[in-house]
Each structure stands twice: as C-alpha cells, then as structure tokens.
Write a protein that holds these residues in place. Structure first.
Motif, PDB file in Angstrom:
ATOM      1  N   VAL A  59      -2.899   8.301 -14.427  1.00  0.00           N
ATOM      2  CA  VAL A  59      -3.944   7.594 -13.634  1.00  0.00           C
ATOM      3  C   VAL A  59      -5.391   8.248 -13.377  1.00  0.00           C
ATOM      4  N   LEU A  60      -5.261   9.315 -12.872  1.00  0.00           N
ATOM      5  CA  LEU A  60      -6.370  10.156 -12.500  1.00  0.00           C
ATOM      6  C   LEU A  60      -7.063  10.848 -13.729  1.00  0.00           C
ATOM      7  N   SER A  61      -6.351  11.242 -14.815  1.00  0.00           N
ATOM      8  CA  SER A  61      -6.813  11.759 -15.828  1.00  0.00           C
ATOM      9  C   SER A  61      -7.330  10.498 -16.773  1.00  0.00           C
ATOM     10  N   PRO A  62      -6.748   9.441 -17.073  1.00  0.00           N
ATOM     11  CA  PRO A  62      -7.193   8.348 -17.753  1.00  0.00           C
ATOM     12  C   PRO A  62      -8.792   7.804 -17.133  1.00  0.00           C
ATOM     13  N   TYR A  63      -8.731   7.649 -15.680  1.00  0.00           N
ATOM     14  CA  TYR A  63      -9.979   7.383 -15.082  1.00  0.00           C
ATOM     15  C   TYR A  63     -10.879   8.174 -15.131  1.00  0.00           C
ATOM     16  N   ILE A  64     -10.615   9.535 -15.339  1.00  0.00           N
ATOM     17  CA  ILE A  64     -11.735  10.468 -15.215  1.00  0.00           C
ATOM     18  C   ILE A  64     -12.411  10.397 -16.946  1.00  0.00           C
ATOM     19  N   GLY A  65     -11.338  10.158 -17.890  1.00  0.00           N
ATOM     20  CA  GLY A  65     -11.737   9.926 -19.222  1.00  0.00           C
ATOM     21  C   GLY A  65     -12.674   8.774 -19.289  1.00  0.00           C
ATOM     22  N   LEU A  66     -12.447   7.759 -18.501  1.00  0.00           N
ATOM     23  CA  LEU A  66     -13.413   6.626 -18.736  1.00  0.00           C
ATOM     24  C   LEU A  66     -14.605   6.775 -18.052  1.00  0.00           C
ATOM     25  N   HIS A  67     -14.506   7.160 -16.705  1.00  0.00           N
ATOM     26  CA  HIS A  67     -15.404   7.230 -15.705  1.00  0.00           C
ATOM     27  C   HIS A  67     -15.761   8.392 -15.021  1.00  0.00           C
ATOM     28  N   GLY A  68     -15.688   9.353 -15.668  1.00  0.00           N
ATOM     29  CA  GLY A  68     -15.564  10.609 -14.732  1.00  0.00           C
ATOM     30  C   GLY A  68     -16.882  11.023 -14.247  1.00  0.00           C
ATOM     31  N   GLU A  69     -18.141  10.344 -14.903  1.00  0.00           N
ATOM     32  CA  GLU A  69     -19.291  10.671 -14.418  1.00  0.00           C
ATOM     33  C   GLU A  69     -19.479  10.117 -12.991  1.00  0.00           C
ATOM     34  N   ASP A  70     -18.572   9.033 -12.380  1.00  0.00           N
ATOM     35  CA  ASP A  70     -18.687   8.571 -11.001  1.00  0.00           C
ATOM     36  C   ASP A  70     -17.957   9.242  -9.773  1.00  0.00           C
ATOM     37  N   LEU A  71     -17.360  10.288 -10.253  1.00  0.00           N
ATOM     38  CA  LEU A  71     -16.846  11.125  -9.368  1.00  0.00           C
ATOM     39  C   LEU A  71     -17.268  12.616  -9.251  1.00  0.00           C
ATOM     40  N   THR A  72     -17.065  13.254  -8.292  1.00  0.00           N
ATOM     41  CA  THR A  72     -17.511  14.719  -8.048  1.00  0.00           C
ATOM     42  C   THR A  72     -16.111  15.396  -7.196  1.00  0.00           C
ATOM     43  N   ARG A  73     -16.227  16.572  -7.281  1.00  0.00           N
ATOM     44  CA  ARG A  73     -14.790  17.312  -6.698  1.00  0.00           C
ATOM     45  C   ARG A  73     -15.556  18.383  -5.913  1.00  0.00           C
ATOM     46  N   ARG A  74     -14.904  18.346  -4.436  1.00  0.00           N
ATOM     47  CA  ARG A  74     -15.339  19.516  -3.534  1.00  0.00           C
ATOM     48  C   ARG A  74     -13.829  19.930  -2.788  1.00  0.00           C
ATOM     49  N   ASP A  75     -13.736  21.266  -2.967  1.00  0.00           N
ATOM     50  CA  ASP A  75     -12.493  21.865  -2.171  1.00  0.00           C
ATOM     51  C   ASP A  75     -11.260  20.979  -2.907  1.00  0.00           C
ATOM     52  N   ARG A  76     -11.027  20.730  -4.154  1.00  0.00           N
ATOM     53  CA  ARG A  76      -9.716  19.979  -4.691  1.00  0.00           C
ATOM     54  C   ARG A  76      -9.746  18.470  -4.136  1.00  0.00           C
ATOM     55  N   VAL A  77     -10.724  17.996  -3.758  1.00  0.00           N
ATOM     56  CA  VAL A  77     -10.729  16.596  -3.200  1.00  0.00           C
ATOM     57  C   VAL A  77     -11.979  15.971  -4.179  1.00  0.00           C
ATOM     58  N   TRP A  78     -11.435  14.660  -4.619  1.00  0.00           N
ATOM     59  CA  TRP A  78     -12.328  14.114  -5.420  1.00  0.00           C
ATOM     60  C   TRP A  78     -12.994  12.672  -4.558  1.00  0.00           C
ATOM     61  N   MET A  79     -14.398  12.481  -4.777  1.00  0.00           N
ATOM     62  CA  MET A  79     -14.834  11.498  -4.196  1.00  0.00           C
ATOM     63  C   MET A  79     -16.027  10.939  -4.931  1.00  0.00           C
ATOM     64  N   MET A  80     -16.610   9.687  -4.724  1.00  0.00           N
ATOM     65  CA  MET A  80     -17.549   9.238  -5.573  1.00  0.00           C
ATOM     66  C   MET A  80     -18.791  10.087  -5.198  1.00  0.00           C
ATOM     67  N   ARG A  81     -19.350  10.275  -6.678  1.00  0.00           N
ATOM     68  CA  ARG A  81     -20.376  11.262  -6.680  1.00  0.00           C
ATOM     69  C   ARG A  81     -21.758  10.657  -5.745  1.00  0.00           C
ATOM     70  N   ASP A  82     -22.104   9.254  -5.955  1.00  0.00           N
ATOM     71  CA  ASP A  82     -22.936   8.886  -5.270  1.00  0.00           C
ATOM     72  C   ASP A  82     -22.916   7.311  -4.564  1.00  0.00           C
ATOM     73  N   PRO A  83     -22.359   7.506  -3.515  1.00  0.00           N
ATOM     74  CA  PRO A  83     -21.613   6.036  -3.184  1.00  0.00           C
ATOM     75  C   PRO A  83     -22.897   5.109  -2.710  1.00  0.00           C
ATOM     76  N   GLU A  84     -24.100   5.625  -2.481  1.00  0.00           N
ATOM     77  CA  GLU A  84     -25.308   4.877  -2.251  1.00  0.00           C
ATOM     78  C   GLU A  84     -25.585   4.076  -3.430  1.00  0.00           C
ATOM     79  N   HIS A  85     -25.390   4.458  -4.491  1.00  0.00           N
ATOM     80  CA  HIS A  85     -25.859   3.699  -5.772  1.00  0.00           C
ATOM     81  C   HIS A  85     -24.713   3.309  -6.643  1.00  0.00           C
ATOM     82  N   CYS A  86     -23.484   4.036  -6.515  1.00  0.00           N
ATOM     83  CA  CYS A  86     -22.364   4.059  -7.377  1.00  0.00           C
ATOM     84  C   CYS A  86     -21.096   3.289  -6.841  1.00  0.00           C
ATOM     85  N   ARG A  87     -20.991   1.914  -7.129  1.00  0.00           N
ATOM     86  CA  ARG A  87     -20.057   1.302  -6.335  1.00  0.00           C
ATOM     87  C   ARG A  87     -18.767   1.163  -7.309  1.00  0.00           C
TER      88      ARG A  87
END
Length: 233
Positions: free
Chosen positions: A63-91
């Motif tokens: 799940v996680l790896s395929p999603y990152i392969g498709l849409h990895g630019e939407d996510l960012t990682r901080r302290d081993r936690v993933w979240m949306m990179r820009d939730p204001e503009h990236c839905r």
C-alpha cells in the motif's frame, strides 16, 4: 480428445473480475492512507497496518510503497510520520476531500471501529439527519488532526460577541446540521483554569502549531461523558 476452448472466455472474465477487484481494493487502501495523511496528519506503517488489519511489512510493500511510487510528491515525512506536503493546496486523490466526504467515509468505515486496538479516528457524535454545508476545511482538518494526535492548538476565535485567543484541546467531533463542531477543553496560557466547551471550526480565524504539552483529555469532561436518560411523551 478434450477441448478447452469453452473455458477460455470464462477464464478471461475471471481474470478481468480479479483485476477489477484488486483495483477496487487498492483504491480503498489508498482512501485509508490519505485519511491518515490528510485528516490526521499522522500516517505510519504501523497505524496503516492496524487500520487495514494486515502486517506492517505488507502495509508498506502493498500500500504505502505503491502510493509513494504514484503520488510521492504529495507526501512529506517528519520524524518517521508521513503527512500531506501542502494540505492547503494538495487535496486527497482517493480519500475524503471535504467535511461531507469525511463524514461519509467514516460512515462507510464504521465496521473498523469494532476491531481491537486504536479506533478509526476521532469519536463522532451524530446529531443530524442531513449533511452539513461546506465548512472551513483548513480549520476543521487542523482540529481533527489535533484530536486524533491528542494535542492542543492555539486558536484565535470569533464568537458572536468578541474575538479571543486561547488554547483548545479537542477530543470529539459533533456532526450537527450545517454546524459541525468540536468538543474539547479551552484554557488560557500554559494550562490556566479553563473549561470544557464546544468550538465551531468555521469561527476560527487563525491557529498555531499542534502542541502535546498542554493537551487536556476527555477524562474529566463529565458534561460530555455522562449520559442522562430522557423519556419523550
């Protein structure tokens, strides 16, 4: 002699059905992934695995790896936690992208609440028969993430009478007609005396970062946790 020709269309349809089923299941997995990344701002392999009911390695690999392969630019990682990179503009691409979508998603995933371990999300009290109107998505998402992570957030709030700045610790969301709101503890600076109250996200003007130091949980909120039987005549 045996002929296998009659089986070919059947096997082709079976493979097609299996392919469609895999795509639908992957879409559901991605919905849950984006729910954790966007609304809770707290996506990890362990939490994703818990919600999907699979092993952590499988959640990463399937799940996680395929999603990152498709849409990895939407996510960012901080302290081993993933979240949306820009939730204001990236839905979310697959998961709930509005407050109405979130409530529908929670309705559809209600079965997950019966699984052992962590609940699906923030406790939800449904007191409406209609879907609410569109809300301040940024404020709602921030408060929802704060409740999911058990963190406090400083807000500037506009009530009917005045503007006030305080620290709010949300612990539940109430689904009410055209007016969803959060239940939580409101206090002044650094843990001064406060009270449990309701906060309407549409009235939030601005907010600060989430902070776990001043969070107050629902344990003492007897006005919320105590149930009073009512008989209507």
């Amino acid at each position: 002699h045996f002929s296998y020709a009659p089986d070919i269309p059947f096997r082709a349809e079976t493979l097609k059905l299996q392919s469609v089923t895999r795509v639908k299941l992957k879409t559901i997995d991605f919905k849950i992934l984006e729910y954790l990344a966007f609304w809770q701002a707290r996506l990890t392999g362990t939490r994703l695995a818990a919600f999907l009911g699979v092993e952590r390695t499988h959640a990463h690999r399937a799940v996680l790896s395929p999603y990152i392969g498709l849409h990895g630019e939407d996510l960012t990682r901080r302290d081993r936690v993933w979240m949306m990179r820009d939730p204001e503009h990236c839905r979310p691409r697959y998961g709930p992208a509005s407050v109405e979508d979130l409530f529908r998603f929670l309705d559809g995933m209600e079965v997950l609440r019966d699984l052992p371990g962590e609940a699906l999300g923030v406790p939800l009290e449904d007191v409406t028969i209609d879907l609410p109107v569109e809300q301040n998505l940024t404020a709602f998402r921030t408060l929802y993430a704060a409740a999911a992570q058990r963190r406090a957030v400083r807000v500037l709030y506009r009530s009917r009478r005045r503007e006030a700045e305080f620290v709010f610790s949300p612990h539940a969301v109430v689904r009410a007609t055209a007016r969803p709101h959060f239940r939580g503890f409101m206090t002044g600076d650094e843990g001064r005396d406060g009270l449990f109250t309701d906060l309407v996200p549409a009235r939030v003007i601005r907010f600060g970062p989430l902070d776990e130091r001043f969070y107050v949980g629902p344990e003492e909120d007897t006005g919320w946790t105590d149930r009073i039987p009512v008989r209507l005549r």
